[in-house]
Scaffold this motif. Structure first.
Motif, PDB file in Angstrom:
ATOM      1  N   THR A  53       0.826  -1.202   0.000  1.00  0.00           N
ATOM      2  CA  THR A  53       0.000   0.000   0.000  1.00  0.00           C
ATOM      3  C   THR A  53       0.864   1.256   0.000  1.00  0.00           C
ATOM      4  O   THR A  53       0.609   2.205  -0.753  1.00  0.00           O
ATOM      5  N   ALA A  56       2.378   1.828  -3.334  1.00  0.00           N
ATOM      6  CA  ALA A  56       1.347   2.336  -4.250  1.00  0.00           C
ATOM      7  C   ALA A  56       1.083   3.821  -4.028  1.00  0.00           C
ATOM      8  O   ALA A  56       0.661   4.534  -4.944  1.00  0.00           O
ATOM      9  N   CYS A 128       8.685  -5.659  -4.373  1.00  0.00           N
ATOM     10  CA  CYS A 128       7.813  -4.527  -4.690  1.00  0.00           C
ATOM     11  C   CYS A 128       8.540  -3.209  -4.436  1.00  0.00           C
ATOM     12  O   CYS A 128       8.482  -2.277  -5.253  1.00  0.00           O
ATOM     13  N   ASP A 415      -3.440  -0.069  -4.372  1.00  0.00           N
ATOM     14  CA  ASP A 415      -2.605  -0.918  -5.219  1.00  0.00           C
ATOM     15  C   ASP A 415      -3.441  -1.495  -6.354  1.00  0.00           C
ATOM     16  O   ASP A 415      -2.977  -1.588  -7.502  1.00  0.00           O
TER      17      ASP A 415
END
Length: 431
Positions: A53, A56, A128, A415
Motif C-alpha cells: 500500500t 502504491a 515490490c 494498489d
C-alpha cells in the motif's frame, strides 16, 4: 462513490494515523497498526500489505522502515514470528499468551515475538520496494534475512520434504476460524463457543509441547497444509530467486528449484479434478479438506499450473461464481457451505468479504487479460469502502462493514487502482 484520488488520500491518512515508531531496549521499530484498538501490534503479513500500500502511495522509504522493523527481532536460525510486541508488551487477548514460547512468557518486559508464523509474503514485499526505486543496496541489506527466513520455513515446516509447508494452529494461515479446518478440529456448523474451545486446545497443546515442532508433527493433532499459505510460499520463493538474481547471489537457482518442487506438490496433492478446486490438506496422509473457502482458486496464479486447469477453476468458481455468487465478491466461504455466516461474528473468515481476496486475484486476472473481471473485483471494493468505510470485513450481500474500524487492509484498494490503470493504459497504447 468515492473518486480514486479521494480513496488514495483517505488511505494515506489512515496509514499515518495508525503508524507508530520508537525504540525499546536497543530495538528500533516502525510499523502500522492494522487497527488502533483491535490489532495494536506489528503483524507479519499485515506489514507486507502495508508495504504494498505504501509503495502504491509512493511512500517507498516508509515501506522500507516497515520491513526493517519486521525483521529486527529475527532469531539467528531465521525464524520471524507472526506477532511482534514492541512497546505494548502484554498480548491484547489473554489467549494469545499460548502463542508464545513458555520462555517468552517469562520475559514480557522486553520486546518479543509469537511462536507462530503467517503467510510468507516478505520476499514479494521487498521485490515490490525494489521495483519502485531500484535500490539494490536495500535488496542486499534484506536478502540475507530473507534467505534465513525461507530456509527456516523449509527446514522446520516442510515436514515431509515435498515442498509443502504445514501450519500447526488455525491462526497461522492468517484466516482465523477458517471453515476448512472444522473437520480437523472435530467441529460442525457455524461458529460458536465449542469452536473457540477446540481452537484454544490446539494452541494450548502446542504451548505445553514448548513449540517442539517434531513432537507436534508426530502428534498429528493439527497439521494442515493450507492452499493459500502454500501458494504464497511458492510465489515468494520465485520472488526470492528474482531478488538473488538482482543482487547476483549464487542461490538464485536453489530457490527457483525449491519453488518448482512446491508448485508440483500443490498440483499433485491439492488439486481435485472432479471439483476443479484446490483444497487444504490434513495430517500425515494429505487428506483433502473439501470445504470451498475463498482459497480454492488461489494456485491458478502459479506459472506451472496447466492453462486448462486455470481456466476450469476460474470459470467454475470465480467468474461463474459457483457458490460465490454474491453482490460484493469474493466471499471467504461459498454461500452454500453449512458453516457460511455473512454477518459480524468473532468467528471470522466464514462468509464475509475481505479485501485481500480481491487484491490477490485481481493481479492474476489482469495478467491473463481478464481485464473486465479484474475491474469488477476492484469496483466491488470501491463500493464497499465508499458505503461502509475502512472495515475489517464486509457482508457480501449488503456491503455493511463489520469487525475492526479504520482497518488498514482495505487500503490495498490503492494498489488495485494502480494495477488496473496500468493494464488499461497498456491496452490503450497497444490499441
Amino acid at each position: 462513490m468515492l473518486s480514486d484520488e479521494e480513496l488514495k488520500k483517505r488511505v494515506r491518512d489512515l496509514l499515518h494515523r495508525n503508524m507508530i515508531s520508537g525504540e525499546h531496549t536497543g530495538f528500533n521499530y516502525h510499523f502500522t497498526k492494522p487497527s488502533q484498538e483491535t490489532y495494536p501490534f506489528q503483524y507479519f503479513w499485515d506489514t507486507c500489505f502495508h508495504v504494498f500500500t505504501l509503495v502504491a502511495l509512493s511512500e517507498v522509504d516508509m515501506a522500507k522502515k516497515h520491513l526493517r522493523s519486521l525483521f529486527a527481532m529475527q532469531r539467528h536460525n531465521g525464524f520471524v514470528g507472526h506477532m511482534h510486541y514492541w512497546k505494548r508488551l502484554w498480548p491484547g487477548r489473554s489467549t494469545d499468551l499460548l502463542q508464545l514460547r513458555p520462555v517468552d512468557v517469562l520475559h514480557l518486559y522486553k520486546p518479543h515475538m509469537s511462536a507462530l508464523v503467517q503467510p510468507p509474503l516478505a520476499a514479494q514485499a521487498v521485490l515490490c520496494v525494489y521495483k519502485a526505486d531500484k535500490d539494490i543496496a536495500f535488496v542486499k541489506e534484506m536478502l540475507p534475512k530473507l534467505k534465513r527466513y525461507y530456509k527456516w520455513l523449509s527446514q522446520n515446516r516442510d515436514f515431509e520434504g515435498e515442498g509443502l509447508l504445514s501450519i500447526i494452529s488455525p491462526f497461522e494461515s492468517g484466516m482465523d476460524w477458517k471453515a476448512s479446518y472444522d473437520p480437523v478440529l472435530g467441529y460442525e456448523g457455524k461458529g460458536g463457543p465449542l469452536l473457540f474451545w477446540k481452537v484454544l486446545q490446539v494452541d494450548a497443546f502446542n504451548f505445553f509441547k514448548n513449540y517442539n515442532l517434531p513432537e507436534i508433527y508426530k502428534s498429528d493433532r493439527f497439521i494442515v497444509k493450507d492452499v493459500g499459505f502454500n501458494t504464497i510460499y511458492a510465489q515468494n520463493l520465485v520472488a526470492l530467486a528474482e531478488l538473488c538474481g538482482i543482487a547476483v547471489d549464487e542461490e538464485e537457482h536453489h530457490f527457483r528449484k525449491q519453488a518448482s518442487v512446491t508448485e508440483k506438490s500443490i498440483m499433485q496433492h491439492m488439486y481435485d479434478e472432479q471439483d476443479a478446486a484446490f483444497y487444504d490438506l490434513y495430517g500425515h496422509h494429505y487428506r483433502k479438506l473439501k470445504v470451498r473457502t475463498g482459497t480454492i482458486f488461489f494456485p491458478v496464479v502459479l506459472k506451472s499450473v496447466p492453462k486448462e486447469v486455470c481456466t476450469q477453476v476460474l470459470e467454475r468458481h470465480l467468474l461463474h461464481q459457483d457458490g460465490f455468487h454474491v453482490s460484493f465478491p469474493v466471499p471467504s466461504l461459498a454461500k452454500d457451505e453449512p458453516a457460511f455466516n455473512p454477518d459480524e461474528s468473532i468467528y471470522i473468515w466464514r462468509g464475509p468479504t475481505w479485501v485481500v481476496f480481491n487484491w490477490f486475484m485481481q493481479a492474476h486476472l489482469l495478467e491473463k487479460d481478464y481485464t473486465e473481471e479484474a475491474a469488477n473485483l476492484l469496483q466491488s471494493i470501491k463500493q464497499l469502502i465508499s458505503r461502509s468505510g475502512f472495515r475489517e470485513y464486509y457482508n457480501p450481500f449488503t456491503g455493511e462493514g463489520h469487525g475492526a474500524e479504520d482497518f488498514t487492509w482495505s487500503g490495498l484498494v490503492v494498489d488495485m487502482i494502480n494495477k488496473q490503470r496500468g493494464k488499461e493504459n497498456e491496452a490503450r497504447d497497444k490499441g
